[in-house]
Write a protein that holds these residues in place. Structure first.
Motif, mmCIF file in Angstrom:
data_model
loop_
_atom_site.group_PDB
_atom_site.id
_atom_site.type_symbol
_atom_site.label_atom_id
_atom_site.label_comp_id
_atom_site.label_asym_id
_atom_site.label_seq_id
_atom_site.Cartn_x
_atom_site.Cartn_y
_atom_site.Cartn_z
ATOM 1 N N ALA A 32 0.828 -1.203 0.000
ATOM 2 C CA ALA A 32 0.000 0.000 0.000
ATOM 3 C C ALA A 32 0.862 1.253 0.000
ATOM 4 C CB ALA A 32 -0.928 -0.006 1.210
ATOM 5 N N GLN A 33 1.996 1.205 0.713
ATOM 6 C CA GLN A 33 2.903 2.351 0.725
ATOM 7 C C GLN A 33 3.464 2.642 -0.666
ATOM 8 O OE1 GLN A 33 5.756 1.302 3.812
ATOM 9 N NE2 GLN A 33 4.845 2.799 5.203
ATOM 10 N N VAL A 34 3.855 1.581 -1.376
ATOM 11 C CA VAL A 34 4.379 1.763 -2.733
ATOM 12 C C VAL A 34 3.299 2.347 -3.640
ATOM 13 C CG1 VAL A 34 5.314 0.598 -4.764
ATOM 14 C CG2 VAL A 34 6.066 -0.091 -2.476
ATOM 15 N N ALA A 35 2.079 1.825 -3.524
ATOM 16 C CA ALA A 35 0.978 2.320 -4.353
ATOM 17 C C ALA A 35 0.660 3.770 -4.033
ATOM 18 C CB ALA A 35 -0.258 1.448 -4.148
ATOM 19 N N LEU A 36 0.713 4.119 -2.732
ATOM 20 C CA LEU A 36 0.484 5.510 -2.340
ATOM 21 C C LEU A 36 1.592 6.421 -2.879
ATOM 22 C CD1 LEU A 36 -0.724 5.004 1.348
ATOM 23 C CD2 LEU A 36 -2.048 6.051 -0.506
ATOM 24 N N GLN A 61 3.317 10.585 -6.627
ATOM 25 C CA GLN A 61 4.180 11.018 -7.727
ATOM 26 C C GLN A 61 3.333 11.508 -8.907
ATOM 27 O OE1 GLN A 61 7.200 11.650 -8.153
ATOM 28 N NE2 GLN A 61 7.868 11.234 -10.249
ATOM 29 N N ASN A 62 2.244 10.804 -9.187
ATOM 30 C CA ASN A 62 1.350 11.224 -10.272
ATOM 31 C C ASN A 62 0.751 12.594 -9.988
ATOM 32 O OD1 ASN A 62 1.843 8.815 -11.601
ATOM 33 N ND2 ASN A 62 -0.009 7.818 -10.845
ATOM 34 N N ILE A 63 0.267 12.773 -8.759
ATOM 35 C CA ILE A 63 -0.372 14.044 -8.410
ATOM 36 C C ILE A 63 0.642 15.179 -8.430
ATOM 37 C CG2 ILE A 63 -1.525 15.293 -6.536
ATOM 38 C CD1 ILE A 63 -2.822 12.592 -5.766
ATOM 39 N N ALA A 64 1.869 14.902 -7.973
ATOM 40 C CA ALA A 64 2.910 15.934 -7.986
ATOM 41 C C ALA A 64 3.209 16.398 -9.401
ATOM 42 C CB ALA A 64 4.180 15.399 -7.333
ATOM 43 N N ASN A 65 3.022 15.512 -10.393
ATOM 44 C CA ASN A 65 3.327 15.833 -11.795
ATOM 45 C C ASN A 65 2.064 16.073 -12.615
ATOM 46 O OD1 ASN A 65 6.422 15.424 -12.343
ATOM 47 N ND2 ASN A 65 5.816 13.807 -10.912
ATOM 48 N N LEU A 66 1.029 16.513 -11.937
ATOM 49 C CA LEU A 66 -0.254 16.736 -12.604
ATOM 50 C C LEU A 66 -0.117 17.712 -13.777
ATOM 51 C CD1 LEU A 66 -3.305 16.085 -12.442
ATOM 52 C CD2 LEU A 66 -3.552 18.098 -10.966
ATOM 53 N N GLN A 67 0.737 18.736 -13.644
ATOM 54 C CA GLN A 67 0.908 19.744 -14.691
ATOM 55 C C GLN A 67 2.239 19.605 -15.435
ATOM 56 O OE1 GLN A 67 -1.535 21.719 -15.550
ATOM 57 N NE2 GLN A 67 -2.826 20.918 -13.903
ATOM 58 N N THR A 68 2.956 18.496 -15.218
ATOM 59 C CA THR A 68 4.240 18.303 -15.878
ATOM 60 C C THR A 68 4.026 17.830 -17.316
ATOM 61 O OG1 THR A 68 5.292 17.718 -13.777
ATOM 62 C CG2 THR A 68 6.458 17.113 -15.788
ATOM 63 N N PHE A 118 -5.927 3.081 -1.228
ATOM 64 C CA PHE A 118 -4.675 2.523 -0.709
ATOM 65 C C PHE A 118 -4.417 2.962 0.731
ATOM 66 C CE2 PHE A 118 -3.698 2.220 -5.358
ATOM 67 C CZ PHE A 118 -3.636 0.842 -5.399
ATOM 68 N N GLN A 119 -4.967 4.125 1.101
ATOM 69 C CA GLN A 119 -4.892 4.514 2.502
ATOM 70 C C GLN A 119 -5.711 3.537 3.356
ATOM 71 O OE1 GLN A 119 -6.830 8.199 3.483
ATOM 72 N NE2 GLN A 119 -5.694 8.461 5.393
ATOM 73 N N ASN A 120 -6.898 3.204 2.868
ATOM 74 C CA ASN A 120 -7.724 2.221 3.583
ATOM 75 C C ASN A 120 -7.037 0.865 3.636
ATOM 76 O OD1 ASN A 120 -9.736 4.117 4.000
ATOM 77 N ND2 ASN A 120 -10.928 3.509 2.190
ATOM 78 N N MET A 121 -6.381 0.503 2.521
ATOM 79 C CA MET A 121 -5.661 -0.773 2.484
ATOM 80 C C MET A 121 -4.545 -0.780 3.529
ATOM 81 S SD MET A 121 -3.530 -2.366 -0.726
ATOM 82 C CE MET A 121 -2.344 -3.703 -0.496
#
Length: 457
Positions: free
Chosen positions: A14-18, A23-30, A431-434
């Motif tokens: 779950a940590q890896v998935a989070l 990383q995806n959200i951080a690069n939303l505008q990349t 994944f937080q719930n997981m």
């Protein structure tokens, strides 16, 4: 306890998935970023017949990429680059040549209008001077337009040299990234960011020239021109060069593995191809057409003047001097030519305008122009402007279409590879719930373990 091991593997997964979602959200505008996701795989029980399993593992990090959509986006970039680079030059010529107050047609009309004015009042000295003045102004219109052609030639050749320099930087970057990606994948490292950087370099290069891109098993990509010459093979790359020749034109070459190929810029596609086709198929032919009109106009007038007589009864002399080539004074009034040199008389008699009448008819005589054939002198410029307008409108239509295709291609790529903020928000919650559920399992396992120890005590 297997229960703790299972829960621990679930929490780690779950940590890896989070992390992937963050990383995806951080690069939303990349620009050019390709989203990633953890691929979770259940771990079997092994040889234990009563085992339920040994938890979960992150078998790989998925990179959401569609090769077909990437290729479509690069093809669209080449088409857009071709038409986008050409349109400013076409629009400039259309504006200059279509200007009613500065066009060749207006200059020719003014000159022959001055001749007609003299025919109506052959004794007026100011009207004679007006003929000479309008001849100089007409010549300047030809020269001014020729200067516009020369300026465009210089501009597009400078522009192509800059494009070649930029392309070489991207070609070397693709080869360098190929090596880095191959090494990373060989050692099991995540190369997604480097692949994104390489795809961005390919996309930028594709706008400059049409490309063929091929994937290799080791993660590298080979890049070649549509005409077949290789630009990048794994970590090897070629160098483009645009060098002036003795005729001031440009020669394009590609040097790869100590072999040099001469390239036809009109066949390169993209920005280079668009500029190459414009030079070869539009600009140079049009410059030659204008030179054809200037030369034939000068020859016809000079020939007719040579058949007439000046005011002093001597034979007529040439009014114009035409100089072949792309010089700034292609057409000019003969040095030292004066009003008294206008050979308007047909028989040498004072006041006779027989030769003037024949000069007036030159406007309605045919001239041969390279791209449109035989036309009346009075219609030649109009037809060239009309043809230029059609070419400009066709290019604008193609540009608009290519912009739409490019936008659709980018949107299609984005639908697969781009980050969806709503989707990532859902992933974060799931994944937080997981993670929390697995930590709860670990807590329950600890309680059971403590209860067992208490019973044994």
């Amino acid at each position: 306890m297997p229960m703790i091991n299972n829960a621990l593997s679930g929490a780690l997964a779950a940590q890896v998935a989070l992390s992937a979602s963050s990383q995806n959200i951080a690069n939303l505008q990349t620009k050019g970023y390709t989203r990633q996701s953890a691929l979770l795989t259940a771990i079997g029980p092994g040889a234990d017949p009563r085992g339920v399993g040994n938890g979960v593992q992150v078998s790989s990090l998925l990179r959401f990429s569609d090769g077909y959509k990437s290729q479509a986006m690069w093809r669209a970039a080449s088409e857009l680059g071709s038409y986008a680079q050409t349109q400013p030059y076409l629009s400039q010529l259309e504006s200059v040549m279509g200007d009613k107050t500065a066009s060749l047609s207006a200059g020719i009309d003014e000159f022959f209008g001055a001749l007609n004015a003299v025919a109506g009042d052959p004794g007026s000295s100011p009207l004679y001077q007006q003929v000479l003045d309008s001849a100089g102004l007409m010549a300047e219109r030809f020269n001014g337009l020729n200067n516009v052609f020369n300026a465009q030639l210089q501009s597009l050749r400078t522009q192509r040299s800059a494009i070649v320099d930029s392309a070489n930087a991207q070609i070397s970057a693709i080869a360098r990234l190929n090596q880095q990606i191959s090494q990373a994948q060989a050692t099991g490292q995540n190369a997604s960011i480097m692949i994104d950087a390489r795809d961005q370099a390919i996309d930028e290069l594709a706008s400059k020239m049409a490309l063929d891109v091929t994937d290799n098993a080791d993660g590298t990509r080979d890049v070649a021109l549509k005409t077949g010459q290789a630009l990048v093979l794994g970590g090897l790359y070629g160098t483009l060069k645009a060098a002036p020749t003795a005729t001031s034109a440009q020669e394009f070459t590609l040097t790869f593995a100590n072999t040099t190929y001469v390239l036809d810029p009109a066949k390169l596609g993209g920005q280079l191809g668009g500029l190459g086709k414009y030079e070869a198929e539009k600009l140079l032919p049009l410059q030659n057409d204008i030179a054809d009109i200037a030369q034939q106009l000068a020859n016809k007038i000079n020939t007719q003047l040579g058949l007439g007589y000046k005011q002093d009864g001597s034979a007529g002399t040439p009014l114009f001097v035409f100089t072949p080539g792309s010089n700034a004074d292609m057409l000019k009034v003969s040095s030292g030519f004066l009003v008294k040199d206008l050979a308007f008389s047909g028989d040498g008699a004072p006041g006779d305008t027989g030769n003037l009448q024949k000069l007036v008819t030159i406007k309605s005589q045919p001239v041969t122009v390279g791209s449109i054939g035989s036309v009346l002198l009075s219609d030649a410029d109009v037809q060239l402007v009309g043809k230029l307008g059609v070419d400009s409108q066709l290019n604008k239509a193609s540009l608009k279409t290519s912009q739409t295709v490019r936008t659709q291609a980018v949107d299609d790529w984005q639908s697969t590879s781009g980050v969806n903020q709503d989707e990532e928000a859902v992933n974060l919650v799931e994944f937080q719930n997981m993670y929390q559920a697995n930590m709860k399992v670990i807590s329950v396992a600890n309680q059971l373990f403590d209860a067992t120890l208490a019973m044994m005590g």
